[in-house]
Scaffold this motif. Structure first.
Motif, PDB file in Angstrom:
ATOM      1  N   TYR A 168       0.825  -1.208   0.000  1.00 36.71           N
ATOM      2  CA  TYR A 168       0.000   0.000   0.000  1.00 36.71           C
ATOM      3  C   TYR A 168       0.862   1.262   0.000  1.00 36.71           C
ATOM      4  O   TYR A 168       1.848   1.359   0.739  1.00 36.71           O
ATOM      5  N   LYS A 182      -6.956   3.199   6.160  1.00 36.12           N
ATOM      6  CA  LYS A 182      -6.309   3.600   4.920  1.00 36.12           C
ATOM      7  C   LYS A 182      -7.238   4.531   4.143  1.00 36.12           C
ATOM      8  O   LYS A 182      -8.448   4.347   4.138  1.00 36.12           O
ATOM      9  N   ASP A 280       2.028  -3.041   7.295  1.00 35.85           N
ATOM     10  CA  ASP A 280       0.748  -3.681   7.005  1.00 35.85           C
ATOM     11  C   ASP A 280       0.893  -5.188   6.851  1.00 35.85           C
ATOM     12  O   ASP A 280       1.496  -5.674   5.901  1.00 35.85           O
ATOM     13  N   THR A 285      -2.779  -9.987  10.950  1.00 39.90           N
ATOM     14  CA  THR A 285      -1.901  -9.268  11.876  1.00 39.90           C
ATOM     15  C   THR A 285      -1.734 -10.003  13.197  1.00 39.90           C
ATOM     16  O   THR A 285      -0.641 -10.050  13.763  1.00 39.90           O
ATOM     17  N   SER A 393       7.045  -7.079   4.528  1.00 40.88           N
ATOM     18  CA  SER A 393       6.896  -5.762   5.133  1.00 40.88           C
ATOM     19  C   SER A 393       8.085  -5.319   5.979  1.00 40.88           C
ATOM     20  O   SER A 393       8.140  -4.151   6.374  1.00 40.88           O
TER      21      SER A 393
END
Length: 497
Positions: A168, A182, A280, A285, A393
């Motif tokens: 993103y 977002k 992200d 998560t 990430s």
């Protein structure tokens, strides 16, 4: 946002002020006292082939690119990010010093003077910013402070070739009530941006792969969050905070923090609640964060991110050993009865209904569940997807070497050796699985892994290394279980004729 100051304001010579610490080279513009460039001295720029050309630049303002951090006052003809300001302070972090202070002070405008004090700290990317508002007039004033990040959007962000991993890029807002939100550039264009406008905590950020900039106001300060398009290709995200009325001759100070740097998870967690969510991990998560914690602990022991990835996959495989063993045992049983199934299919090839009945009879008599090999694998999928996002990430992977020709685990293999090995291990693993009795399914069993492997030629080396390790360990476990069950290893090669 505010425009240019009135002609009555005192103009100071415009200057670009470069300030250097041990980790950052920051450039300020005396027009508005804005931060217009950040260069990270500990992070190399994106490489071309295997040649690192320079250090990484996040904020920048030139003819090709705009990405800046601005603040100012609204609610009247007050100093803003277009107001000429006077600089004072040091330009280099002195040896032995822990911080460097720079100050920008505006002339009186609309009866108000604004002074911005930035404190750059040794080893840190977060910059405390104090906004001191002085009422130099004769009547009370009630200005509002705005903090914003302004950035141009690039159409290349959505290109598979330039961003094959689809991370993103764009604004984000965090509040206690709605958490991490977002705000897509496209939604701003369509006036469909959905986020919490009024809050008393949180931050406004511009997010991209590995790096982030964010304005953070202290908890308890009322603010209005905004995200808007301000020019043809420029977007702003930020917060507006009303100040208490300031009496004539009085002053009021409002603290803020500007973070502009790498998405190092432990640093982000320490700075503000929810700031670590700019890294992200998607819907997994809850699984990804403990996986990153474990990966970081392993790296603390091994000191190499490549070996740490392999060690983490090994630990996960051990944790799931017995579950996956059940799946491979089911596959081994399927492979053992496969000759009987194929002979039956040949006998009843002109009678599909009878064929189906006979197949179910064989499964029942042999106590084989045709889906038994799928269920254990399905349970593990969320864990390995989570690990995928952790590796994708984690900024520590940037320019992190493994061995030999792999100098950057965040970039594709320059020699394509790892993707080739990954393709071979994927095909070997496919060949060890029992061939589906349906010819079309048998073809798809080969086409899908091949297509999947081609994608990995564009993926970061760390992700490919993780998948190779998983494949090799899976092959070894499958081979061992087949041998224990008396099912000799057999390679089911594709038949596309």
């Amino acid at each position: 946002m505010p425009g240019a100051p009135p002609s009555g304001a005192t103009a100071a010579p415009r200057e670009r002020v470069e300030v250097t610490t041990d980790v950052m080279r920051a450039t300020f513009d005396t027009e508005g006292g804005s931060l217009v460039r950040t260069e990270f001295l500990k992070h190399a720029a994106d490489s071309s082939a295997d040649k690192i050309t320079s250090t990484f630049v996040l904020l920048e303002q030139n003819a090709e690119r705009v990405y800046v951090a601005q603040t100012g006052l609204i609610g009247g003809d007050f100093p803003n990010h277009k107001t000429p300001m006077t600089f004072s302070g040091e330009r280099t972090l002195a040896a032995g010093a822990n911080e460097l202070v720079v100050k920008f002070e505006s002339p009186v405008q609309g009866g108000v003077k604004l002074a911005k004090t930035y404190t750059l700290k040794r080893g840190a990317y977060d910059i405390p910013v104090k906004h001191e508002v002085v009422n130099a007039g004769t009547a009370p004033v009630s200005p509002q402070l705005y903090v914003q990040l302004v950035r141009g959007a690039s159409a290349s962000n959505s290109s598979f070739l330039t961003n094959p991993t689809s991370t993103y890029t764009g604004p984000a807002i965090y509040t206690d009530a709605k958490k991490f939100q977002k705000v897509e550039f496209g939604d701003i264009d369509k006036n469909k941006a959905d986020f919490q406008k009024d809050a008393t905590s949180g931050f406004a950020a511009m997010v991209q792969h590995y790096f982030v900039s964010a304005w953070i106001l202290p908890d308890g300060i009322k603010r209005e969050n905004f995200a808007r398009k301000i020019d043809n290709n420029l977007y702003a995200v930020g917060m507006i905070a009303p100040l208490q009325p300031i009496a004539a001759g009085a002053a009021q100070a409002v603290p803020a923090t500007l973070f502009t740097g790498p998405q190092e998870e432990k640093t982000l967690e320490r700075l503000a609640p929810g700031l670590d969510l700019v890294k992200d991990y998607g819907m997994f998560t809850i699984l990804a964060k403990p996986l990153y914690w474990l990966l970081d602990k392993i790296h603390g022991v091994l000191g190499n991110w490549g070996w740490s990835i392999m060690a983490l996959v090994l630990l996960i495989k051990i944790a799931f050993y017995w579950l996956q063993a059940k799946g491979y045992q089911s596959m081994a049983k399927m492979k053992a009865i496969n000759p009987k199934v194929m002979a039956m299919r040949e006998r009843y090839k002109d009678n599909p209904q009878q064929m189906q009945q006979e197949m179910m009879r064989i499964y029942r008599e042999e106590k084989v569940n045709p889906l038994g090999g799928c269920f254990p694998i399905m349970i593990q999928i969320p864990v390995f997807i989570s690990l995928y996002w952790v590796l994708l990430s984690t900024v520590e992977m940037r320019n992190a070497p493994w061995i030999g020709w792999i100098h950057d685990l965040a970039s594709p293999d320059p020699l394509f050796i790892l993707p080739a090995v990954m393709t071979l291990t994927t095909l070997l693993q496919t060949a060890l699985n029992p061939a589906p009795p349906d010819p079309m399914q048998a073809k798809m069993m080969w086409i899908m892994p091949l297509a999947f492997s081609v994608m990995f030629f564009f993926f970061p080396s760390g992700l490919v290394l993780y998948w190779i390790t998983n494949n090799v360990l899976s092959i070894a476990q499958q081979w061992l279980i087949n041998a224990r069950m008396g099912v000799p290893p057999q390679f089911n090669l594709p038949k596309f004729g």
